[in-house]
Design an enzyme around this catalytic site. Sequence first.
Site, short mmCIF file in Angstrom:
data_model
loop_
_atom_site.label_atom_id
_atom_site.label_comp_id
_atom_site.label_asym_id
_atom_site.label_seq_id
_atom_site.Cartn_x
_atom_site.Cartn_y
_atom_site.Cartn_z
N GLN A 255 0.82 -1.21 0.00
CA GLN A 255 0.00 0.00 0.00
C GLN A 255 0.85 1.25 0.00
O GLN A 255 0.49 2.27 -0.60
CB GLN A 255 -0.95 0.00 1.20
CG GLN A 255 -2.02 -1.05 1.12
CD GLN A 255 -2.79 -0.99 -0.19
OE1 GLN A 255 -3.51 -0.04 -0.45
NE2 GLN A 255 -2.62 -2.00 -1.02
N HIS A 258 1.74 3.10 -3.28
CA HIS A 258 0.80 4.01 -3.95
C HIS A 258 1.30 5.45 -3.86
O HIS A 258 0.84 6.31 -4.61
CB HIS A 258 -0.60 3.90 -3.36
CG HIS A 258 -1.35 2.69 -3.83
ND1 HIS A 258 -1.76 2.54 -5.13
CD2 HIS A 258 -1.76 1.58 -3.17
CE1 HIS A 258 -2.40 1.38 -5.26
NE2 HIS A 258 -2.41 0.78 -4.09
N GLU A 322 -9.24 1.15 5.35
CA GLU A 322 -9.73 0.67 4.06
C GLU A 322 -9.49 -0.83 3.94
O GLU A 322 -10.38 -1.59 3.56
CB GLU A 322 -9.01 1.43 2.94
CG GLU A 322 -9.36 0.96 1.54
CD GLU A 322 -8.47 1.55 0.47
OE1 GLU A 322 -8.86 1.51 -0.70
OE2 GLU A 322 -7.36 2.05 0.81
N HIS A 323 -8.25 -1.25 4.21
CA HIS A 323 -7.88 -2.66 4.20
C HIS A 323 -7.41 -3.06 5.60
O HIS A 323 -6.61 -2.33 6.21
CB HIS A 323 -6.74 -2.95 3.23
CG HIS A 323 -6.97 -2.45 1.83
ND1 HIS A 323 -6.45 -1.25 1.38
CD2 HIS A 323 -7.66 -2.99 0.80
CE1 HIS A 323 -6.81 -1.08 0.12
NE2 HIS A 323 -7.56 -2.12 -0.26
N ASP A 356 -7.11 -6.87 -4.20
CA ASP A 356 -6.89 -5.85 -5.22
C ASP A 356 -7.10 -6.41 -6.62
O ASP A 356 -7.48 -5.68 -7.53
CB ASP A 356 -5.47 -5.30 -5.12
CG ASP A 356 -5.38 -4.08 -4.22
OD1 ASP A 356 -6.42 -3.61 -3.75
OD2 ASP A 356 -4.25 -3.61 -3.98
N HIS A 415 -53.89 13.99 3.89
CA HIS A 415 -53.44 12.62 4.05
C HIS A 415 -54.56 11.76 4.64
O HIS A 415 -54.82 10.64 4.19
CB HIS A 415 -52.21 12.55 4.98
CG HIS A 415 -50.92 12.93 4.33
ND1 HIS A 415 -50.68 14.18 3.82
CD2 HIS A 415 -49.79 12.20 4.12
CE1 HIS A 415 -49.45 14.22 3.32
NE2 HIS A 415 -48.89 13.02 3.48
#
Length: 427
Positions: A255, A258, A322-323, A356, A415
């Site tokens: 990761q 990235h 996230e992970h 992934d 109503h």
Amino acid sequence: MQRFVNPPLSEWATILQRPESDVSGLYESVGSILEEIRKDGDMAVRRYTEKFDGYAGGDLLVTPQEIERAETLLSDELKSAIQVAAGNVEKFHASQWQLQTKVETQPGVTCWQKSVAIEKVGLYVPGGTAPLFSTVLMLGLPAKIAGCKEIVLCTPPDKDGRINPAILYAASLAGIRQVFRIGGIQAIGAMAYGTDSVPKVYKIFGPGNRYVTAAKQLVSLKDTAIDMPAGPSEVLVMADETANPAFVAADLLSQAEHGAGSQVILLTTSPQLLDQTLVEVENQLKVLPREAGASGALNDSRAILLTSLDEMMQMSNLYAPEHLILSVKNAAGVAEKVINAGSVFIGHYTPESAGDYASGTNHTLPTYGHARAFSGVNLDSYIRKITFQEITEEGLKSLGPVIEKMAEAELLQAHKNAVTIRLESLK
């Protein structure tokens, strides 16, 4: 990576702060480009495609011949790998269909819901420093399974207008026929507003840099829906003394590569594992092609020694990664305690990169703590649940007085009248 040893609970929120980028002027500049695209359509799209991607050609739509030719440019090994991944992604997402069930809430009153695909969806696939053809599968296959009638894909070209052939091959496998060589803000604007070339869509999916993210957020205010808030990638690894330091380091770096803005977190109860993992991180980092980007991410990353598995889980749920990788003994049992995470990877032999690419789960996930409230992309992301109800005469006789009483209490006489007039006709 910054190291912390048994930090008190009062310091956890500070330690777990994510990197913050300077967004001063970001939304103003992105908004001005979007406004040009709204007004000038294809002309503005072409202008910014030349400015940001260097492509000055006029053809925005990728031709069927280009898509067919892409297959010949890939090795058989890569095509086979993409096919296996596509099969797993398709199988997992197809399993997410829910059977329609009718429920009689009381005699004569029947309710149900039906899943209906979003008719027009737009997919954004980054193609800058890394051609993310795997994202084509993650976004395109669920749209195909859901039955979306129109699927539009935008991805940035190189200066000659070429799209990475793996992206085009993956698009073909996912049944996507409308691929546009448009990237960045201009792609989001084109799909949100529609141009002479690009159809307007009802929902936009896909990751991107901060400019793409800002554009998605802006168009979602009143023009089109988006999948979720998203930002730089992140992973949190929980590891105990049974973990392999080399495995853990590789997961952290997968990761970190990235680039700056991404963040990786290591939580462990083992001082030895912590030390050995940090050594492994340094050794593996040296041979990465993306060493500079990974180093930038590691500067904002943390290695934290805690006293117990319960503490690690408490901190992980606070961070909402996230992970989340569970490299601990009895990992399946530990997974039951996860409350906040985008996607969970259980055991020593389940790397995050499996999700992934090829295990079948979706890799488009909420970041920056949004996993506390958002799911990752799944089949439901592409469908709407429309509710239905049908009431018989006997059902209205039974339920009508309840509706009348509630409507009257809310001072909504019309109503009430909608029920009363029907009840009177049944006397």
